[in-house]
Design a protein around this motif. Structure first.
Motif, mmCIF file in Angstrom:
data_model
loop_
_atom_site.group_PDB
_atom_site.id
_atom_site.type_symbol
_atom_site.label_atom_id
_atom_site.label_comp_id
_atom_site.label_asym_id
_atom_site.label_seq_id
_atom_site.Cartn_x
_atom_site.Cartn_y
_atom_site.Cartn_z
ATOM 1 N N THR A 195 -105.575 6.591 -2.251
ATOM 2 C CA THR A 195 -104.139 6.690 -1.977
ATOM 3 C C THR A 195 -103.910 5.172 -2.474
ATOM 4 O O THR A 195 -104.527 4.207 -2.808
ATOM 5 N N PRO A 196 -102.447 4.910 -2.587
ATOM 6 C CA PRO A 196 -102.120 3.553 -3.054
ATOM 7 C C PRO A 196 -102.666 2.564 -1.822
ATOM 8 O O PRO A 196 -102.639 1.340 -2.193
ATOM 9 N N ALA A 197 -103.079 2.987 -0.753
ATOM 10 C CA ALA A 197 -103.409 2.070 0.553
ATOM 11 C C ALA A 197 -105.001 1.853 0.252
ATOM 12 O O ALA A 197 -105.446 1.101 1.073
ATOM 13 N N THR A 198 -105.601 2.555 -0.616
ATOM 14 C CA THR A 198 -107.251 2.258 -0.648
ATOM 15 C C THR A 198 -107.381 1.014 -1.145
ATOM 16 O O THR A 198 -106.600 0.730 -2.379
ATOM 17 N N ARG A 199 -108.387 0.113 -0.612
ATOM 18 C CA ARG A 199 -108.853 -1.148 -1.021
ATOM 19 C C ARG A 199 -110.185 -1.088 -1.716
ATOM 20 O O ARG A 199 -110.565 -1.947 -2.465
ATOM 21 N N LEU A 200 -111.015 -0.370 -0.834
ATOM 22 C CA LEU A 200 -112.497 -0.137 -1.049
ATOM 23 C C LEU A 200 -112.992 1.043 -1.103
ATOM 24 O O LEU A 200 -112.559 1.911 -0.435
ATOM 25 N N ILE A 201 -113.973 1.364 -2.062
ATOM 26 C CA ILE A 201 -114.708 2.722 -2.135
ATOM 27 C C ILE A 201 -116.021 2.363 -2.082
ATOM 28 O O ILE A 201 -116.637 1.675 -3.197
ATOM 29 N N GLU A 209 -113.591 9.151 5.762
ATOM 30 C CA GLU A 209 -114.455 9.715 5.486
ATOM 31 C C GLU A 209 -114.487 10.997 4.491
ATOM 32 O O GLU A 209 -113.775 11.981 4.937
ATOM 33 N N VAL A 210 -115.102 11.014 3.403
ATOM 34 C CA VAL A 210 -114.961 12.259 2.526
ATOM 35 C C VAL A 210 -116.206 13.218 2.912
ATOM 36 O O VAL A 210 -117.349 12.772 2.824
ATOM 37 N N PRO A 211 -115.868 14.333 3.051
ATOM 38 C CA PRO A 211 -116.896 15.593 3.325
ATOM 39 C C PRO A 211 -117.965 15.289 2.207
ATOM 40 O O PRO A 211 -117.748 15.413 0.966
ATOM 41 N N ALA A 212 -119.207 15.550 2.773
ATOM 42 C CA ALA A 212 -120.203 15.578 1.750
ATOM 43 C C ALA A 212 -120.341 16.971 1.218
ATOM 44 O O ALA A 212 -119.923 18.033 1.579
ATOM 45 N N GLN A 213 -121.008 17.031 0.045
ATOM 46 C CA GLN A 213 -121.228 18.411 -0.743
ATOM 47 C C GLN A 213 -122.959 18.375 -0.794
ATOM 48 O O GLN A 213 -123.491 17.556 -1.623
ATOM 49 N N VAL A 270 -112.806 3.951 1.793
ATOM 50 C CA VAL A 270 -113.222 5.440 1.537
ATOM 51 C C VAL A 270 -115.075 5.257 1.318
ATOM 52 O O VAL A 270 -115.376 4.336 0.722
ATOM 53 N N TYR A 271 -115.345 6.131 2.266
ATOM 54 C CA TYR A 271 -116.815 6.375 2.069
ATOM 55 C C TYR A 271 -117.132 7.653 2.443
ATOM 56 O O TYR A 271 -116.306 8.476 2.864
ATOM 57 N N SER A 287 -123.094 8.622 5.047
ATOM 58 C CA SER A 287 -123.343 7.334 4.168
ATOM 59 C C SER A 287 -123.796 6.355 5.112
ATOM 60 O O SER A 287 -123.611 6.524 6.413
ATOM 61 N N PHE A 288 -124.463 5.236 4.842
ATOM 62 C CA PHE A 288 -124.720 4.099 5.518
ATOM 63 C C PHE A 288 -123.788 3.704 6.470
ATOM 64 O O PHE A 288 -122.667 3.471 6.210
ATOM 65 N N ALA A 289 -124.133 3.694 7.818
ATOM 66 C CA ALA A 289 -123.064 3.294 8.987
ATOM 67 C C ALA A 289 -122.233 2.281 8.982
ATOM 68 O O ALA A 289 -121.316 2.058 9.333
ATOM 69 N N VAL A 290 -122.830 1.268 7.932
ATOM 70 C CA VAL A 290 -122.261 -0.153 8.076
ATOM 71 C C VAL A 290 -120.922 0.031 7.200
ATOM 72 O O VAL A 290 -119.828 -0.671 7.436
ATOM 73 N N TYR A 291 -120.511 0.988 6.315
ATOM 74 C CA TYR A 291 -119.320 0.951 5.704
ATOM 75 C C TYR A 291 -118.156 1.495 6.632
ATOM 76 O O TYR A 291 -117.259 0.517 6.545
ATOM 77 N N ALA A 292 -118.637 2.090 7.546
ATOM 78 C CA ALA A 292 -117.400 2.519 8.478
ATOM 79 C C ALA A 292 -117.159 1.237 9.405
ATOM 80 O O ALA A 292 -115.944 0.873 9.715
#
Length: 378
Positions: free
Chosen positions: A156-162, A138-142, A116-117, A121-126
């Protein structure tokens, strides 16, 4: 014999979806392709002062290049540990902080997992998520900033990195200590939260800005990883040195997949010296503060209001597309960063340089905008 081999058929699906990261174009290329001399690069958020004088001395006297470096980075880890009040066992060294971001994705995410990012945000996360075979969320920015509440909702239960950048490149947004504590207290324990503090040293005077590398943050949040780099304020971008701080257990896992000699001997020597030059860091902050003020004042004279600045760069939009302005600035001999690849089609980012750099950049920007306006019919 007919060879009918297609590498795409056996490559990981995530790799096929990757659009390689595009670094800022080098000065030599622009001078060659555009026929300009003395091109000015303000695209990659490098320190206009260059490296610390102590780092340069350390480089001049660094070890025999025929020998492998210390694969464990003993002396560098000792200094980093002292700086942050942690144990050396909590440190993972990287070939730039980009390396440790990739290590986190490789160690903890894979097919069937989610990373999740935030939008913008910095392109390297994706890229790190795709390279590991995981799904990027990708979480919509505010208001161009990471929405921490919505980030929690997307876990979610499948999330491993934020991933959370603080401050964020390229939008200059950042989170206070209270906001991050609240997030970390509510975040589930089945995922790591990676706080990317590449520009943290430039934020030392910002009220409420947290230092997540502090031992108490890491002790309270065992699923926290914090990354830092020597590429920005320390001026060692060309040597590639970064690190992650975490629990010793997380560091142990990251170090299992880290390349054994990922930080060269000269890089380690220069980084050690940089950590001992507080005067250089303070001077870099002063130059950056003065430069940011001068650049924003110049933009105001052009009728441009940037996003509230943070770090060592300024981001703004114009009525022209980012790629149009980027190209027009190249013809003026100044390299800036188009943010079209971040889905910010009218925004560009300019690194805060020294006083002469900023004066030249503003002259070039005025000329580029005038040329674009004339081509557009006024």
């Amino acid at each position: 014999m007919t060879v009918n081999f297609h590498p795409d058929a056996i490559a990981r699906p995530g790799v096929l979806r990757i659009h390689p990261y595009q670094p800022g174009r080098p000065v030599e290329e622009i001078e060659r392709d555009y026929g300009v001399t003395n091109a000015l690069k303000l695209a990659s958020n490098e320190n206009p002062l260059g490296p610390s004088p102590k780092s340069l001395l350390a480089l001049a006297g660094s070890a025999d290049f025929s020998r492998y470096p210390d694969g464990n980075g003993f002396h560098l880890k000792e200094l980093i540990a002292r700086r942050h009040g942690v144990d050396p066992a909590q440190i993972t060294l990287g070939n730039g902080s980009n390396d440790v971001l990739e290590l986190a994705a490789r160690a903890f995410a894979g097919p069937g997992d989610q990373v999740v990012y935030s939008q913008y945000s910095f392109a390297v996360y994706a890229l790190a998520a795709l390279g590991a075979g995981a799904e990027g969320v990708e979480v919509p920015a505010q208001n161009h900033a990471q929405d921490l509440d919505e980030t929690l909702n997307r876990i979610t239960p499948a999330t491993r990195l934020i991933f959370i950048a603080n401050p964020n490149n390229p939008t200059c947004t950042w989170h206070t200590a209270d906001a991050l504590r609240n997030f970390l207290d509510r975040a589930p324990q089945h995922a790591l939260t990676v706080v990317d503090e590449a520009y943290a040293e430039y934020m030392s005077g910002a009220a409420g800005y947290p230092d997540c590398t502090a031992a108490e943050w890491l002790a309270r949040h065992p699923n926290l990883v914090v990354t830092r780099t020597f590429s920005k304020i320390f001026g060692l971008a060309g040597l590639r040195v970064g690190y992650a701080l975490s629990s010793a257990a997380i560091a142990d896992l990251l170090n299992r997949i880290r390349q054994p000699f990922n930080v060269s001997a000269p890089a380690q020597a220069a980084a050690c010296a940089a950590l001992g030059d507080g005067d250089f860091v303070a001077r870099s902050c002063e130059v950056n503060a003065d430069g940011t003020a001068a650049l924003c004042a110049g933009l105001a004279e052009l009728g441009i209001t940037p996003l509230p600045p943070a770090g060592n760069f300024v981001t703004f939009a114009t009525r022209f597309t980012a790629d149009q302005l980027f190209e027009a600035m190249l013809h003026q001999g100044v390299i800036i960063r188009s943010l079209a690849s971040y889905k910010m089609p009218r925004h560009v980012r300019i690194t805060v340089g020294g006083a002469e750099d900023i004066a030249r950049c503003l002259i070039a920007l005025r000329a580029a905008l005038a040329a674009l306006a004339e081509a557009d019919g006024g």
